[in-house]
Design a protein around this motif. Structure first.
Motif, PDB file in Angstrom:
ATOM      1  N   GLY A 158      -7.492  56.297  11.256  1.00  0.00           N
ATOM      2  CA  GLY A 158      -6.932  57.441  11.969  1.00  0.00           C
ATOM      3  C   GLY A 158      -7.639  57.653  13.297  1.00  0.00           C
ATOM      4  O   GLY A 158      -8.842  57.450  13.415  1.00  0.00           O
ATOM      5  N   GLN A 159      -6.882  58.033  14.291  1.00  0.00           N
ATOM      6  CA  GLN A 159      -7.438  58.302  15.622  1.00  0.00           C
ATOM      7  C   GLN A 159      -7.119  59.735  15.990  1.00  0.00           C
ATOM      8  O   GLN A 159      -6.004  60.199  15.813  1.00  0.00           O
ATOM      9  N   GLY A 160      -8.108  60.416  16.501  1.00  0.00           N
ATOM     10  CA  GLY A 160      -7.907  61.791  16.923  1.00  0.00           C
ATOM     11  C   GLY A 160      -8.738  62.732  16.088  1.00  0.00           C
ATOM     12  O   GLY A 160      -9.402  62.331  15.135  1.00  0.00           O
ATOM     13  N   SER A 161      -8.711  63.945  16.469  1.00  0.00           N
ATOM     14  CA  SER A 161      -9.530  64.933  15.806  1.00  0.00           C
ATOM     15  C   SER A 161      -8.828  66.272  15.886  1.00  0.00           C
ATOM     16  O   SER A 161      -7.734  66.381  16.421  1.00  0.00           O
ATOM     17  N   GLY A 166     -16.425  51.913  17.891  1.00  0.00           N
ATOM     18  CA  GLY A 166     -16.100  51.550  19.268  1.00  0.00           C
ATOM     19  C   GLY A 166     -15.103  50.413  19.322  1.00  0.00           C
ATOM     20  O   GLY A 166     -14.165  50.427  20.123  1.00  0.00           O
ATOM     21  N   ASP A 167     -15.282  49.424  18.451  1.00  0.00           N
ATOM     22  CA  ASP A 167     -14.353  48.295  18.395  1.00  0.00           C
ATOM     23  C   ASP A 167     -12.955  48.775  18.017  1.00  0.00           C
ATOM     24  O   ASP A 167     -11.960  48.384  18.620  1.00  0.00           O
ATOM     25  N   GLN A 168     -12.884  49.644  17.015  1.00  0.00           N
ATOM     26  CA  GLN A 168     -11.581  50.147  16.585  1.00  0.00           C
ATOM     27  C   GLN A 168     -10.894  50.937  17.697  1.00  0.00           C
ATOM     28  O   GLN A 168      -9.696  50.774  17.931  1.00  0.00           O
ATOM     29  N   LEU A 169     -11.653  51.790  18.390  1.00  0.00           N
ATOM     30  CA  LEU A 169     -11.056  52.588  19.463  1.00  0.00           C
ATOM     31  C   LEU A 169     -10.569  51.720  20.617  1.00  0.00           C
ATOM     32  O   LEU A 169      -9.604  52.068  21.293  1.00  0.00           O
ATOM     33  N   SER A 170     -11.222  50.587  20.829  1.00  0.00           N
ATOM     34  CA  SER A 170     -10.776  49.701  21.908  1.00  0.00           C
ATOM     35  C   SER A 170      -9.466  49.015  21.556  1.00  0.00           C
ATOM     36  O   SER A 170      -8.827  48.416  22.417  1.00  0.00           O
TER      37      SER A 170
END
Length: 167
Positions: A28-31, A92-96
């Motif tokens: 999941g991305q975001g908050s 960091g890898d996932q967010l990239s």
């Protein structure tokens, strides 16, 4: 939570990707979002706080305090925890490799969380399902119950299609 867990577990603490369920590992991305209420009596102070929390210095301070992933690219690049060779490099890898607004493919990893007023219900229902499954409940039954809870919330709130009242 990283500082607390790291202090307790030391080198036994390991960050691993979620399993591949057919379309590559996903996260999941975001908050949760912050905002200044329309009827706030201290809008300037609240706005000033939010501006600081969302700039590089504030994002760095917040990440250092709670071990979360820094919320700006510059803070992320300067992070002592997130990045190649660092303890939380996986984040960091996932967010990239974010899916962004495009389709979810095998090449992207982070998927934006749904933007909906029902999100607190979605989160609570899913969390309950995961805990039940971890405690031995059949995962299909636990997730089906979560889906029913979410559907009932959407139905009770007319799919959140009505404007909120100002009362």
């Amino acid at each position: 939570m990283y500082p607390k867990y790291s202090a307790a577990l030391g080198s036994d603490l390991v960050l691993v990707p979620l399993p591949n369920m057919g379309l590559g590992t996903k996260s999941g991305q975001g908050s949760w979002a912050w905002a200044v209420g329309a009827h706030s009596t201290r809008k300037a102070a609240a706005t000033s706080l939010l501006e600081w929390l969302t700039n590089d210095a504030g994002a760095t301070a917040m990440a250092n305090a709670n071990g979360a992933v820094p919320g700006t690219r510059n803070a992320l690049a300067r992070s002592a925890l997130v990045g190649p060779g660092k303890p939380l490099h996986l984040f960091g890898d996932q967010l990239s490799r974010a899916c962004g607004t495009g389709p979810v493919t095998k090449d992207c990893v982070t998927v934006a969380r749904p933007v909906t007023p029902a999100y607190p219900t979605v989160t609570a229902a899913f969390s309950t399902a995961v805990l039940l499954a971890l405690r031995g409940t059949d995962p299909h039954k636990a997730l089906s119950a979560a889906a029913r809870t979410i559907d009932e919330n959407l139905l009770a709130n007319h799919e959140y299609s009505r404007p909120l009242s100002s009362s």
